[in-house]
Motif scaffolding. Structure first.
Motif, short mmCIF file in Angstrom:
data_model
loop_
_atom_site.label_atom_id
_atom_site.label_comp_id
_atom_site.label_asym_id
_atom_site.label_seq_id
_atom_site.Cartn_x
_atom_site.Cartn_y
_atom_site.Cartn_z
N MET A 154 5.73 18.02 -2.15
CA MET A 154 6.26 16.89 -2.90
C MET A 154 7.56 16.38 -2.31
O MET A 154 7.81 15.18 -2.26
CB MET A 154 6.46 17.29 -4.37
N ARG A 155 8.42 17.30 -1.83
CA ARG A 155 9.68 16.86 -1.25
C ARG A 155 9.45 15.99 -0.02
O ARG A 155 10.16 15.01 0.21
CB ARG A 155 10.53 18.09 -0.90
N ARG A 156 8.45 16.32 0.79
CA ARG A 156 8.14 15.49 1.96
C ARG A 156 7.65 14.11 1.52
O ARG A 156 8.04 13.09 2.08
CB ARG A 156 7.09 16.17 2.83
N LYS A 157 6.79 14.07 0.50
CA LYS A 157 6.27 12.78 0.03
C LYS A 157 7.39 11.91 -0.53
O LYS A 157 7.44 10.70 -0.30
CB LYS A 157 5.20 13.01 -1.04
N ILE A 158 8.31 12.53 -1.29
CA ILE A 158 9.43 11.79 -1.84
C ILE A 158 10.28 11.22 -0.71
O ILE A 158 10.68 10.05 -0.72
CB ILE A 158 10.27 12.68 -2.77
N ALA A 159 10.57 12.06 0.29
CA ALA A 159 11.38 11.61 1.41
C ALA A 159 10.71 10.46 2.14
O ALA A 159 11.37 9.46 2.49
CB ALA A 159 11.63 12.78 2.37
N GLN A 160 9.42 10.56 2.37
CA GLN A 160 8.70 9.51 3.07
C GLN A 160 8.70 8.21 2.28
O GLN A 160 8.92 7.12 2.83
CB GLN A 160 7.27 9.95 3.37
N ARG A 161 8.46 8.32 0.96
CA ARG A 161 8.41 7.11 0.14
C ARG A 161 9.77 6.44 0.02
O ARG A 161 9.88 5.22 0.05
CB ARG A 161 7.85 7.44 -1.25
N MET A 162 10.83 7.25 -0.13
CA MET A 162 12.17 6.67 -0.23
C MET A 162 12.57 6.00 1.09
O MET A 162 13.14 4.90 1.11
CB MET A 162 13.20 7.75 -0.59
N GLN A 163 12.27 6.65 2.21
CA GLN A 163 12.59 6.06 3.50
C GLN A 163 11.78 4.78 3.72
O GLN A 163 12.31 3.77 4.20
CB GLN A 163 12.30 7.06 4.62
N ASN A 221 10.14 1.52 -6.18
CA ASN A 221 8.93 2.33 -6.10
C ASN A 221 7.82 1.42 -5.55
O ASN A 221 7.06 0.83 -6.30
CB ASN A 221 8.57 2.87 -7.50
N LEU A 222 7.78 1.30 -4.22
CA LEU A 222 6.80 0.40 -3.60
C LEU A 222 5.38 0.74 -4.03
O LEU A 222 5.06 1.90 -4.25
CB LEU A 222 6.92 0.50 -2.08
N PRO A 223 4.52 -0.28 -4.18
CA PRO A 223 4.70 -1.69 -3.82
C PRO A 223 5.31 -2.54 -4.92
O PRO A 223 5.20 -3.76 -4.88
CB PRO A 223 3.27 -2.12 -3.52
N GLU A 224 5.91 -1.93 -5.94
CA GLU A 224 6.57 -2.71 -6.99
C GLU A 224 7.74 -3.48 -6.40
O GLU A 224 8.26 -3.15 -5.34
CB GLU A 224 7.07 -1.78 -8.10
N VAL A 225 8.19 -4.49 -7.14
CA VAL A 225 9.29 -5.33 -6.67
C VAL A 225 10.52 -5.21 -7.56
O VAL A 225 11.51 -5.91 -7.33
CB VAL A 225 8.86 -6.80 -6.55
N SER A 226 10.48 -4.32 -8.56
CA SER A 226 11.62 -4.18 -9.45
C SER A 226 11.67 -2.79 -10.06
O SER A 226 10.64 -2.15 -10.26
CB SER A 226 11.57 -5.24 -10.57
N ILE A 227 12.89 -2.34 -10.35
CA ILE A 227 13.10 -1.07 -11.03
C ILE A 227 14.34 -1.22 -11.90
O ILE A 227 15.35 -1.78 -11.47
CB ILE A 227 13.25 0.10 -10.04
N VAL A 228 14.26 -0.77 -13.15
CA VAL A 228 15.35 -0.89 -14.11
C VAL A 228 15.95 0.49 -14.31
O VAL A 228 15.27 1.43 -14.71
CB VAL A 228 14.86 -1.47 -15.45
#
Length: 426
Positions: free
Chosen positions: A205-214, A361-368
């Motif tokens: 999970m840590r790898r997936k989080i890192a990849q998604r954030m990058q 949080n791609l592919p979203e365009v907004s986060i609150v």
């Protein structure tokens, strides 16, 4: 006896390879049917791999962190009977070799080196064991000795004084130094020298989080907007509803009110409730509001989804948020529950700080993003009054959302929360 080989299953969604995240068994273990053997990570969720047979583990096909192709050998189990491997292909008497890595190098296990001991000092006459005085106790010593101790970085309260009435002498400082660091550490571990290191593989999970954030920060054109909101009225309403209905319907947090405010505000800002496929250059605006709730679990940050938030009451939203958060923290959230969001709500609760810059949080365009509630003096109609104030720190994809629209959207949420009756008006 025979050998039953379990291959990496096809988990669906067109996935050709998955990451082996964790083994729950080792070579030599006896396993039973339906026992979980391993966890594998897809792009969306953690998946358990159960055993279809009883038997003894004779070989593992990979190491945690390895990316394995669908259909490659995951594990080999010795079973009663013929198994599912022909004798010529894998003789029962010989252990099955472990499968090599398919697309990624093997990750070395975590290794923690022991602290390196300080080199021994030359022998010297010691004035006796060190004495730990109280923190506020001032040891007897001359100004010259105090300056000498200060220059050497020695705390006088740790030094045994051999002079009259326990006065610390220059010789006592020399003896203290000669005792070495081992004695000092036994008295005050806060000052022990440390040289240990720990290497932690970035897997699962840590790898997936890192990849998604990058990926999110590299691909999206982030911009953030922060607005201050007076939540006194909505907090009073929440307290009233909990007092009146909490025992029968459950307690309400602020999150269901925020979800409701987002649902109402999005009616006028459909471009914010959207997903952007930047490869196809297509924006998909959704009528349904699927709110991702960022949730911190032991394995990392997960985003379970409250589907069709536009149809839910406060208590329905509260119950669904609680259910999904529990499932995510326990590692029981399904792939469907962790995918498909159209906008994300993230909150650190009481630890929310004053301002944050949440990552999309791609592919979203907004986060609150929700920050903590604090009581502050505010000027209202010329009078200073104490109000409960909270910041919303939100981020948007500037490729899709214009700055004016983002500001107006957050201002709409602000108006709804400051006049909470409008949350329920049609």
């Amino acid at each position: 006896m025979g050998t039953h080989v379990i291959k990496m299953p096809d988990i669906g969604e067109g996935i050709a390879e998955v990451e082996l995240s964790q083994w729950h068994v080792k070579v030599g273990d006896m396993v039973v049917e339906d026992q979980v053997l391993a966890d594998v990570m897809t792009d969306k969720a953690m998946v358990d791999i159960p055993s279809p047979v009883h038997g003894k583990v004779i070989a593992l096909g990979g190491v945690p962190g390895e990316v394995m192709a669908v259909g490659s050998i995951l594990i080999s189990i010795e079973v009663e009977g013929a198994g599912n491997v022909k004798e010529s292909a894998a003789p029962a008497a010989a252990p099955v070799k472990e499968a090599p890595a398919v697309t990624a190098p093997k990750v070395e296990p975590v290794v923690e080196s022991k602290p390196v001991a300080a080199a021994p000092r030359p022998a010297a006459v010691c004035q006796g064991p060190m004495v730990a005085r109280e923190a506020n106790e001032r040891p007897l010593a001359s100004p010259a000795v105090r300056k000498h101790a200060l220059d050497l970085g020695i705390q006088l309260r740790l030094v045994r004084g051999s002079g009259p009435a326990g006065r610390v002498l220059h010789e006592d400082l020399d003896a203290y130094l000669a005792q070495g660091q081992s004695n000092a550490s036994s008295v005050s571990s806060a000052y022990i020298q440390r040289n240990d290191e720990e290497q932690i593989p970035v897997i699962g999970m840590r790898r997936k989080i890192a990849q998604r954030m990058q990926d999110a920060t590299q691909r999206a054109a982030h911009f953030s907007y922060v607005e201050e909101i007076d939540v006194t009225a909505v907090e009073e309403l929440r307290a009233h509803l909990n007092e009146k209905h909490g025992a029968t319907r459950g307690k309400l947090t602020l999150l269901p009110f925020l979800v409701r405010a987002m649902v109402v505000a999005l009616r006028d800002f459909p471009q914010i409730n959207a997903r952007y496929d930047d490869e196809a250059q297509v924006i998909t605006r959704l009528g349904a509001v699927h709110v991702g709730i960022a949730t911190q679990a032991d394995i990392g940050l997960m985003v379970p989804v409250v589907r069709h938030a536009e149809t839910r009451s406060l208590w329905d939203s509260a119950a669904e948020i609680a259910r999904l958060a529990t499932a995510a923290r326990n590692g029981k959230a399904s792939r469907d529950e962790l995918s498909g969001s159209s906008i994300t709500l993230t909150s650190l609760g009481a630890l929310g700080g004053i301002v944050s810059t949440p990552v999309l949080n791609l592919p979203e365009v907004s986060i609150v993003g929700v920050n903590k509630i604090v009581e502050r003096p505010m000027v209202i109609k010329g009078q200073i009054v104490v109000r409960k104030m909270m910041n919303l720190s939100s981020s948007f994809d500037h490729r899709v959302v214009d700055g004016m629209d983002a500001a107006l959207f957050i201002q709409a949420i602000r108006g709804l929360l400051e006049q909470p009756a409008t949350l329920f008006m049609e």
